[in-house]
Design a protein around this motif. Structure first.
Motif, PDB file in Angstrom:
ATOM      1  N   SER A 102       0.820  -1.210   0.000  1.00  9.72           N
ATOM      2  CA  SER A 102       0.000   0.000   0.000  1.00  9.72           C
ATOM      3  C   SER A 102       0.857   1.264   0.000  1.00  9.72           C
ATOM      4  CB  SER A 102      -0.917  -0.018   1.218  1.00  9.72           C
ATOM      5  OG  SER A 102      -1.582   1.208   1.362  1.00  9.72           O
ATOM      6  N   LEU A 103       1.959   1.222   0.752  1.00  7.16           N
ATOM      7  CA  LEU A 103       2.825   2.399   0.845  1.00  7.16           C
ATOM      8  C   LEU A 103       3.898   2.411  -0.229  1.00  7.16           C
ATOM      9  CD1 LEU A 103       3.346   2.524   4.694  1.00  7.16           C
ATOM     10  CD2 LEU A 103       2.687   4.481   3.332  1.00  7.16           C
ATOM     11  N   ASP A 104       4.053   1.266  -0.907  1.00 10.95           N
ATOM     12  CA  ASP A 104       5.113   1.100  -1.895  1.00 10.95           C
ATOM     13  C   ASP A 104       6.490   1.361  -1.270  1.00 10.95           C
ATOM     14  OD1 ASP A 104       6.079   0.402  -4.351  1.00 10.95           O
ATOM     15  OD2 ASP A 104       5.898   2.412  -5.219  1.00 10.95           O
ATOM     16  N   VAL A 105       6.701   0.727  -0.123  1.00 14.94           N
ATOM     17  CA  VAL A 105       7.999   0.811   0.558  1.00 14.94           C
ATOM     18  C   VAL A 105       8.454  -0.618   0.876  1.00 14.94           C
ATOM     19  CG1 VAL A 105       7.552   3.072   1.593  1.00 14.94           C
ATOM     20  CG2 VAL A 105       6.964   1.001   2.870  1.00 14.94           C
ATOM     21  N   PRO A 106       9.753  -0.809   1.154  1.00 17.61           N
ATOM     22  CA  PRO A 106      10.216  -2.160   1.512  1.00 17.61           C
ATOM     23  C   PRO A 106       9.613  -2.646   2.832  1.00 17.61           C
ATOM     24  CG  PRO A 106      12.063  -0.695   1.025  1.00 17.61           C
ATOM     25  CD  PRO A 106      10.849   0.159   1.106  1.00 17.61           C
ATOM     26  N   LEU A 107       9.558  -3.966   2.954  1.00 18.26           N
ATOM     27  CA  LEU A 107       9.005  -4.599   4.153  1.00 18.26           C
ATOM     28  C   LEU A 107       9.704  -4.126   5.425  1.00 18.26           C
ATOM     29  CD1 LEU A 107       6.778  -6.728   4.453  1.00 18.26           C
ATOM     30  CD2 LEU A 107       8.565  -8.462   4.603  1.00 18.26           C
ATOM     31  N   GLY A 108      11.028  -3.981   5.330  1.00 23.68           N
ATOM     32  CA  GLY A 108      11.807  -3.558   6.484  1.00 23.68           C
ATOM     33  C   GLY A 108      11.377  -2.183   7.003  1.00 23.68           C
ATOM     34  N   THR A 109      10.998  -1.304   6.063  1.00 23.75           N
ATOM     35  CA  THR A 109      10.531   0.034   6.448  1.00 23.75           C
ATOM     36  C   THR A 109       9.243  -0.067   7.270  1.00 23.75           C
ATOM     37  OG1 THR A 109      11.465   0.854   4.380  1.00 23.75           O
ATOM     38  CG2 THR A 109       9.937   2.313   5.536  1.00 23.75           C
ATOM     39  N   VAL A 110       8.374  -0.958   6.826  1.00 26.04           N
ATOM     40  CA  VAL A 110       7.103  -1.148   7.538  1.00 26.04           C
ATOM     41  C   VAL A 110       7.364  -1.686   8.943  1.00 26.04           C
ATOM     42  CG1 VAL A 110       4.926  -2.440   7.578  1.00 26.04           C
ATOM     43  CG2 VAL A 110       5.785  -1.512   5.424  1.00 26.04           C
ATOM     44  N   MET A 111       8.221  -2.705   9.029  1.00 26.18           N
ATOM     45  CA  MET A 111       8.541  -3.297  10.335  1.00 26.18           C
ATOM     46  C   MET A 111       9.106  -2.243  11.266  1.00 26.18           C
ATOM     47  SD  MET A 111      10.189  -6.799   8.837  1.00 26.18           S
ATOM     48  CE  MET A 111      10.419  -7.829  10.269  1.00 26.18           C
ATOM     49  N   ASN A 112      10.034  -1.452  10.732  1.00 25.88           N
ATOM     50  CA  ASN A 112      10.655  -0.406  11.520  1.00 25.88           C
ATOM     51  C   ASN A 112       9.629   0.634  11.979  1.00 25.88           C
ATOM     52  OD1 ASN A 112      12.960   1.002  12.601  1.00 25.88           O
ATOM     53  ND2 ASN A 112      12.625   2.485  10.950  1.00 25.88           N
ATOM     54  N   ARG A 113       8.739   1.017  11.052  1.00 24.44           N
ATOM     55  CA  ARG A 113       7.737   2.036  11.402  1.00 24.44           C
ATOM     56  C   ARG A 113       6.763   1.530  12.466  1.00 24.44           C
ATOM     57  NH1 ARG A 113       5.949   4.915   5.750  1.00 24.44           N
ATOM     58  NH2 ARG A 113       8.043   5.606   5.201  1.00 24.44           N
ATOM     59  N   ILE A 114       6.386   0.267  12.367  1.00 19.92           N
ATOM     60  CA  ILE A 114       5.449  -0.274  13.358  1.00 19.92           C
ATOM     61  C   ILE A 114       6.112  -0.332  14.730  1.00 19.92           C
ATOM     62  CG2 ILE A 114       4.194  -2.366  14.081  1.00 19.92           C
ATOM     63  CD1 ILE A 114       3.437  -2.725  11.116  1.00 19.92           C
ATOM     64  N   PHE A 115       7.371  -0.738  14.721  1.00 20.58           N
ATOM     65  CA  PHE A 115       8.129  -0.782  15.971  1.00 20.58           C
ATOM     66  C   PHE A 115       8.206   0.609  16.597  1.00 20.58           C
ATOM     67  CE2 PHE A 115      12.147  -0.472  18.325  1.00 20.58           C
ATOM     68  CZ  PHE A 115      11.980  -1.498  19.240  1.00 20.58           C
ATOM     69  N   ARG A 116       8.568   1.599  15.761  1.00 16.49           N
ATOM     70  CA  ARG A 116       8.682   2.980  16.257  1.00 16.49           C
ATOM     71  C   ARG A 116       7.326   3.535  16.682  1.00 16.49           C
ATOM     72  NH1 ARG A 116      12.913   6.118  14.553  1.00 16.49           N
ATOM     73  NH2 ARG A 116      12.004   7.626  15.992  1.00 16.49           N
ATOM     74  N   ALA A 117       6.300   3.188  15.922  1.00 20.45           N
ATOM     75  CA  ALA A 117       4.952   3.676  16.232  1.00 20.45           C
ATOM     76  C   ALA A 117       4.494   3.157  17.591  1.00 20.45           C
ATOM     77  CB  ALA A 117       3.961   3.245  15.146  1.00 20.45           C
ATOM     78  N   ARG A 118       4.774   1.886  17.845  1.00 19.06           N
ATOM     79  CA  ARG A 118       4.392   1.307  19.143  1.00 19.06           C
ATOM     80  C   ARG A 118       5.164   1.975  20.276  1.00 19.06           C
ATOM     81  NH1 ARG A 118       1.323  -3.394  19.282  1.00 19.06           N
ATOM     82  NH2 ARG A 118       2.249  -4.021  21.255  1.00 19.06           N
ATOM     83  N   GLN A 119       6.447   2.228  20.014  1.00 19.10           N
ATOM     84  CA  GLN A 119       7.272   2.891  21.013  1.00 19.10           C
ATOM     85  C   GLN A 119       6.705   4.277  21.346  1.00 19.10           C
ATOM     86  OE1 GLN A 119      11.308   3.154  19.584  1.00 19.10           O
ATOM     87  NE2 GLN A 119      12.048   2.080  21.398  1.00 19.10           N
ATOM     88  N   LYS A 120       6.355   5.024  20.286  1.00 16.33           N
ATOM     89  CA  LYS A 120       5.822   6.374  20.475  1.00 16.33           C
ATOM     90  C   LYS A 120       4.473   6.336  21.192  1.00 16.33           C
ATOM     91  CE  LYS A 120       8.209   8.602  16.635  1.00 16.33           C
ATOM     92  NZ  LYS A 120       8.830   9.734  17.366  1.00 16.33           N
ATOM     93  N   MET A 121       3.672   5.328  20.871  1.00 18.49           N
ATOM     94  CA  MET A 121       2.377   5.190  21.542  1.00 18.49           C
ATOM     95  C   MET A 121       2.574   4.902  23.031  1.00 18.49           C
ATOM     96  SD  MET A 121      -0.397   5.810  19.963  1.00 18.49           S
ATOM     97  CE  MET A 121      -1.839   4.931  20.552  1.00 18.49           C
ATOM     98  N   ARG A 122       3.536   4.038  23.311  1.00 20.08           N
ATOM     99  CA  ARG A 122       3.827   3.706  24.715  1.00 20.08           C
ATOM    100  C   ARG A 122       4.230   4.968  25.471  1.00 20.08           C
ATOM    101  NH1 ARG A 122       5.357  -1.720  23.602  1.00 20.08           N
ATOM    102  NH2 ARG A 122       7.220  -1.000  22.540  1.00 20.08           N
ATOM    103  N   GLU A 123       5.083   5.781  24.820  1.00 20.21           N
ATOM    104  CA  GLU A 123       5.513   7.030  25.456  1.00 20.21           C
ATOM    105  C   GLU A 123       4.320   7.942  25.684  1.00 20.21           C
ATOM    106  OE1 GLU A 123       8.490   8.521  22.780  1.00 20.21           O
ATOM    107  OE2 GLU A 123       9.799   6.802  23.213  1.00 20.21           O
ATOM    108  N   ALA A 124       3.462   8.045  24.655  1.00 20.24           N
ATOM    109  CA  ALA A 124       2.314   8.945  24.759  1.00 20.24           C
ATOM    110  C   ALA A 124       1.331   8.464  25.826  1.00 20.24           C
ATOM    111  CB  ALA A 124       1.611   9.057  23.409  1.00 20.24           C
ATOM    112  N   LEU A 125       1.210   7.166  25.956  1.00 21.93           N
ATOM    113  CA  LEU A 125       0.260   6.619  26.923  1.00 21.93           C
ATOM    114  C   LEU A 125       0.921   6.341  28.273  1.00 21.93           C
ATOM    115  CD1 LEU A 125      -1.549   4.107  24.556  1.00 21.93           C
ATOM    116  CD2 LEU A 125      -2.662   5.993  25.728  1.00 21.93           C
ATOM    117  N   GLU A 126       2.252   6.395  28.252  1.00 24.40           N
ATOM    118  CA  GLU A 126       3.041   6.093  29.457  1.00 24.40           C
ATOM    119  C   GLU A 126       2.659   4.751  30.055  1.00 24.40           C
ATOM    120  OE1 GLU A 126       4.096   9.843  31.811  1.00 24.40           O
ATOM    121  OE2 GLU A 126       2.173  10.277  30.927  1.00 24.40           O
ATOM    122  N   VAL A 127       2.570   3.767  29.153  1.00 23.93           N
ATOM    123  CA  VAL A 127       2.334   2.408  29.645  1.00 23.93           C
ATOM    124  C   VAL A 127       3.583   1.575  29.396  1.00 23.93           C
ATOM    125  CG1 VAL A 127      -0.161   2.436  29.363  1.00 23.93           C
ATOM    126  CG2 VAL A 127       1.255   1.632  27.488  1.00 23.93           C
ATOM    127  N   ALA A 128       3.817   0.638  30.275  1.00 25.97           N
ATOM    128  CA  ALA A 128       4.939  -0.301  30.185  1.00 25.97           C
ATOM    129  C   ALA A 128       6.257   0.390  29.934  1.00 25.97           C
ATOM    130  CB  ALA A 128       4.697  -1.345  29.110  1.00 25.97           C
TER     131      ALA A 128
END
Ligand SMILES: [Zn+2]
Lengths: 160, 146
Positions: A134-160
Motif C-alpha cells: 500500500s505504501l510502496d515501501v520495503p518490508l523492512g521500512t514497515v517493520m521499523n515504522r510499526i516498531f517505532r509507532a508502538r514505542q511512540k504510543m507507549r511514550e504517549a500513553l506512558e504504559v509499560a
C-alpha cells in the motif's frame, strides 16, 4: 465481479474506520471517508486487478486523509478529545470511555507516518506485506515504522 | 534466522489472533525463553490499550452517497440552453396562429431531453424541468405578444 456497488458496500466501514483513526475529529473523518470512497468507486477502472484490493483502497484513503490534514490551516483545539488524565504510568484501565479517549488522543499526536502504519496494522489487521504494498515501501521500512509507532504510543500513553 | 519470535508474531499472540499451531509453539517457547517472555510482557499492555478503542459506527448513507452518479453541470447547462433555444425558435417561426402546437413541441423537447439526461441525477432532473417550465412560459409570453 468487482462492481462499484459491491466495492462501496464492502469498503464503506473499513474506509470510515481508517479515516476515523487518522483524522482528529469525527466530522473530518466522515468527510474524508466520503471523499475517499467516492474516489475508490470512480477510479475502480484504474485498479490493477492482478494486485490485492486492500492496499489500493487504503492507499486512496491514506492520500485523502493526508491531503485533508495538510489543508487544515489551523489546529482545531476545540475538537481535541477531552481527557482527564489518570496518574501517569497507570496500567489500570480506569474507565472504558476514558481509556478510549486517551488512546485516541495519543493516536492524534503520533506523526502521520506512524499513525498510518499503526492503524493499518492494529485496527485494519493488514499484514506487513500488505502495508508495504500500500505504501510502496520495503518490508523492512514497515517493520521499523510499526516498531517505532508502538514505542511512540507507549511514550504517549506512558504504559509499560 | 533469529531463534526468538518477532514483534508481529508476539503482537498477534497477545491479541489472540495467531493461528492455534503457532500460538502453541510460542507458548511452549515462552516456558524456556526469558527474552520472549519479556517481549510479550512489553507488548501486552499497549496491545490491550489499543484494543480499548471502540470501532466507530459507519454513517448509514456513506456507501449510497459514494455511488450517486456524478452531476454533470456543464451537460445540464447545455441541455437547458438547447431546450430554450428550440422553444424560442419554434415560437418565433410560428408565433400567433398555432400557439397550442408551439407549446406541445416545447414541452416535448424539454421532456425528451430531461429523460435522456436523467442519468445526471436529481439535480439534472430539477434543472431540466425548470428549463421545460421556463421555456413553456416563454413560449406563452412570446405568442401572446402581437
Ligand atoms: Zn525466544
Amino acid at each position: 465481479m468487482l462492481t462499484p456497488e459491491r466495492v462501496a458496500r464492502a469498503w464503506a466501514s473499513p474506509v470510515h474506520r481508517y479515516c476515523r483513526r487518522m483524522m482528529p475529529s469525527e466530522a473530518e473523518a466522515d468527510d474524508a471517508a466520503q471523499e475517499a470512497l467516492i474516489k475508490v468507486v470512480r477510479h475502480l477502472d484504474r485498479y490493477d486487478r492482478t494486485r490485492p484490493l486492500a492496499p489500493w483502497v487504503y492507499g486512496i484513503a491514506r492520500n485523502t486523509c493526508l491531503d485533508a490534514l495538510r489543508r487544515r490551516t489551523h489546529k482545531r483545539e476545540d475538537d481535541a478529545v477531552e481527557v482527564i488524565d489518570p496518574a501517569p504510568g497507570a496500567l489500570v484501565l480506569v474507565d472504558e470511555a476514558q481509556t478510549a479517549a486517551r488512546v485516541r488522543r495519543a493516536l492524534v499526536t503520533l506523526p502521520d507516518l506512524y499513525r498510518d502504519v499503526l492503524v493499518l496494522y492494529h485496527y485494519e489487521n493488514l499484514k506487513y506485506v500488505e502495508i508495504a504494498e500500500s505504501l510502496d515501501v520495503p518490508l523492512g521500512t514497515v517493520m521499523n515504522r510499526i516498531f517505532r509507532a508502538r514505542q511512540k504510543m507507549r511514550e504517549a500513553l506512558e504504559v509499560a | 534466522m533469529s531463534p526468538h519470535f518477532d514483534l508481529d508474531t508476539v503482537v498477534r499472540f497477545v491479541r489472540g489472533d495467531l493461528d492455534e499451531a503457532h500460538a502453541i509453539e510460542l507458548a511452549l517457547h515462552l516456558d524456556d525463553c526469558p527474552t520472549c517472555r519479556a517481549r510479550v510482557a512489553r507488548e501486552e499492555p499497549l496491545t490491550r490499550w489499543l484494543a480499548a478503542l471502540p470501532s466507530p459506527e459507519t454513517p448509514a448513507a456513506l456507501a449510497d452517497r459514494s455511488l450517486a452518479p456524478a452531476v454533470d453541470t456543464p451537460a445540464i447547462a447545455v441541455a437547458a440552453v438547447c431546450v430554450t433555444v428550440a422553444t424560442v425558435a419554434v415560437v418565433l417561426a410560428n408565433p400567433v396562429p398555432d400557439l397550442a402546437s408551439g407549446l406541445v413541441v416545447a414541452r416535448a423537447t424539454a421532456q425528451a431531453l430531461a429523460g435522456l439526461l436523467a442519468v445526471t441525477g436529481t439535480v439534472g432532473w430539477i434543472a431540466l424541468w425548470a428549463a421545460a417550465v421556463g421555456s413553456t412560459l416563454a413560449a406563452r409570453r412570446l405568442s401572446e405578444s402581437p
